[in-house]
Design a protein around this motif. Structure first.
Motif, PDB file in Angstrom:
ATOM      1  N   ILE A  10       4.534   7.110   2.542  1.00 50.32           N
ATOM      2  CA  ILE A  10       4.838   5.909   3.327  1.00 50.32           C
ATOM      3  C   ILE A  10       4.246   4.693   2.626  1.00 50.32           C
ATOM      4  O   ILE A  10       3.102   4.739   2.169  1.00 50.32           O
ATOM      5  N   GLN A  55       0.927  -9.540   4.475  1.00 48.84           N
ATOM      6  CA  GLN A  55       0.536 -10.888   4.051  1.00 48.84           C
ATOM      7  C   GLN A  55      -0.869 -11.177   4.554  1.00 48.84           C
ATOM      8  O   GLN A  55      -1.628 -11.900   3.950  1.00 48.84           O
ATOM      9  N   THR A  56      -1.163 -10.599   5.706  1.00 52.07           N
ATOM     10  CA  THR A  56      -2.463 -10.824   6.356  1.00 52.07           C
ATOM     11  C   THR A  56      -3.130  -9.472   6.547  1.00 52.07           C
ATOM     12  O   THR A  56      -2.905  -8.547   5.763  1.00 52.07           O
ATOM     13  N   GLU A  57      -3.922  -9.339   7.592  1.00 55.14           N
ATOM     14  CA  GLU A  57      -4.595  -8.050   7.822  1.00 55.14           C
ATOM     15  C   GLU A  57      -3.691  -7.032   8.491  1.00 55.14           C
ATOM     16  O   GLU A  57      -4.062  -5.870   8.649  1.00 55.14           O
ATOM     17  N   ILE A  58      -2.528  -7.468   8.945  1.00 58.37           N
ATOM     18  CA  ILE A  58      -1.607  -6.541   9.598  1.00 58.37           C
ATOM     19  C   ILE A  58      -0.673  -5.964   8.533  1.00 58.37           C
ATOM     20  O   ILE A  58      -0.025  -6.691   7.792  1.00 58.37           O
ATOM     21  N   GLN A  59      -0.631  -4.638   8.475  1.00 60.56           N
ATOM     22  CA  GLN A  59       0.295  -3.968   7.566  1.00 60.56           C
ATOM     23  C   GLN A  59       1.522  -3.529   8.351  1.00 60.56           C
ATOM     24  O   GLN A  59       1.409  -2.997   9.452  1.00 60.56           O
ATOM     25  N   PHE A  60       2.665  -3.734   7.738  1.00 57.88           N
ATOM     26  CA  PHE A  60       3.922  -3.280   8.312  1.00 57.88           C
ATOM     27  C   PHE A  60       4.444  -2.151   7.435  1.00 57.88           C
ATOM     28  O   PHE A  60       4.509  -2.278   6.213  1.00 57.88           O
ATOM     29  N   PHE A  61       4.801  -1.057   8.096  1.00 53.69           N
ATOM     30  CA  PHE A  61       5.106   0.160   7.370  1.00 53.69           C
ATOM     31  C   PHE A  61       6.601   0.383   7.193  1.00 53.69           C
ATOM     32  O   PHE A  61       7.414   0.020   8.058  1.00 53.69           O
ATOM     33  N   GLY A  62       6.934   1.026   6.088  1.00 53.96           N
ATOM     34  CA  GLY A  62       8.285   1.494   5.886  1.00 53.96           C
ATOM     35  C   GLY A  62       8.512   2.770   6.669  1.00 53.96           C
ATOM     36  O   GLY A  62       7.586   3.335   7.258  1.00 53.96           O
ATOM     37  N   PHE A 122       0.845  -1.188   0.000  1.00 59.48           N
ATOM     38  CA  PHE A 122       0.000   0.000   0.000  1.00 59.48           C
ATOM     39  C   PHE A 122       0.880   1.238   0.000  1.00 59.48           C
ATOM     40  O   PHE A 122       1.968   1.249   0.583  1.00 59.48           O
TER      41      PHE A 122
END
Lengths: 114, 113
Positions: free
Chosen positions: B93, B98-105, B34
């Protein structure tokens, strides 16, 4: 149309006390909720999440509570530490074609005083 | 948590030039990436959703010809701001999931002069 709202722009807490951050939502299709912590000029860091089938999830000092009937969730941090000072965003996602897309609240600035 | 990197962290460019921002998931394969934009003292605004190997889905009001997104692999997505103007100056950003959790840069600060 703000579907996720954090009505408190800021919160100030003494070190060692509990911090309670609140979040309200309007979209009944949301079924997964997350809290992120963010420092200025950095990306958000994932803290904790909760599925709509639960009403509580705990991870160390962080606990998230979900009240589906009130469309309300809260993040409890106890004990609060000065390093917790940051902007906290709640976020929500719905399933179906919107799977994975997050809607963020406006954020709450938490300040923990030593 | 999973690690997402962004490059560059900061870029200054002249009006009319194009700028490319890279987003990489370092320790997992991201089915979806995203791209967000954050204005000062505002929340994150989703610009587009990118799935590997397919065209990005843009949010309403986001110009797809202005903000080109390419998701070449399960670990890399790029955002190109074409013919940048001062109003494009912002904090961009990316996130990966992979799942519902987004990991941000960590974000990219773009300044267009």
């Amino acid at each position: 149309d703000q579907q996720v709202k954090q009505n408190s722009p800021s919160l100030s807490v003494q070190e060692g006390r509990i911090s309670i951050l609140n979040c309200d939502y309007t979209n009944s299709m949301f079924d997964y909720f997350l809290w992120y912590k963010k420092y200025p000029a950095e990306g958000p860091t994932f803290l904790i999440s909760i599925s709509s089938i639960k009403d509580k999830n705990e991870d160390g000092r962080f606990t998230v509570f979900l009240n589906k009937s009130a469309k309300h969730l809260s993040l409890h941090i106890v004990p609060s530490q000065p390093g917790d000072s940051a902007v906290y965003f709640c976020a929500a996602s719905a399933g179906g074609t919107s799977y994975g897309k997050l809607t963020f609240g406006q954020g709450t600035i938490l300040t923990v005083h030593p | 948590g999973a690690v997402v990197s962004q490059h560059p962290s900061r870029v200054i460019c002249k009006s009319g030039t194009s700028v490319k921002i890279e987003c990489r998931s370092l320790d997992f394969q991201a089915t979806t990436m995203f791209w967000y934009r954050q204005f000062p003292k505002k929340s994150l605004m989703l610009m587009a959703t990118s799935n590997e190997g397919s065209k990005a889905t843009y949010e309403q009001g986001v110009e797809k010809d202005k903000f080109l997104i390419n998701h070449a692999s399960l670990t890399l997505s790029t955002l190109t701001v074409t013919s940048a103007h001062p109003e494009d100056s912002s904090f961009y950003i990316c996130s990966a999931s992979q799942t519902e959790i987004q990991f941000f840069g960590p974000g990219t600060r773009l300044t267009v002069l």
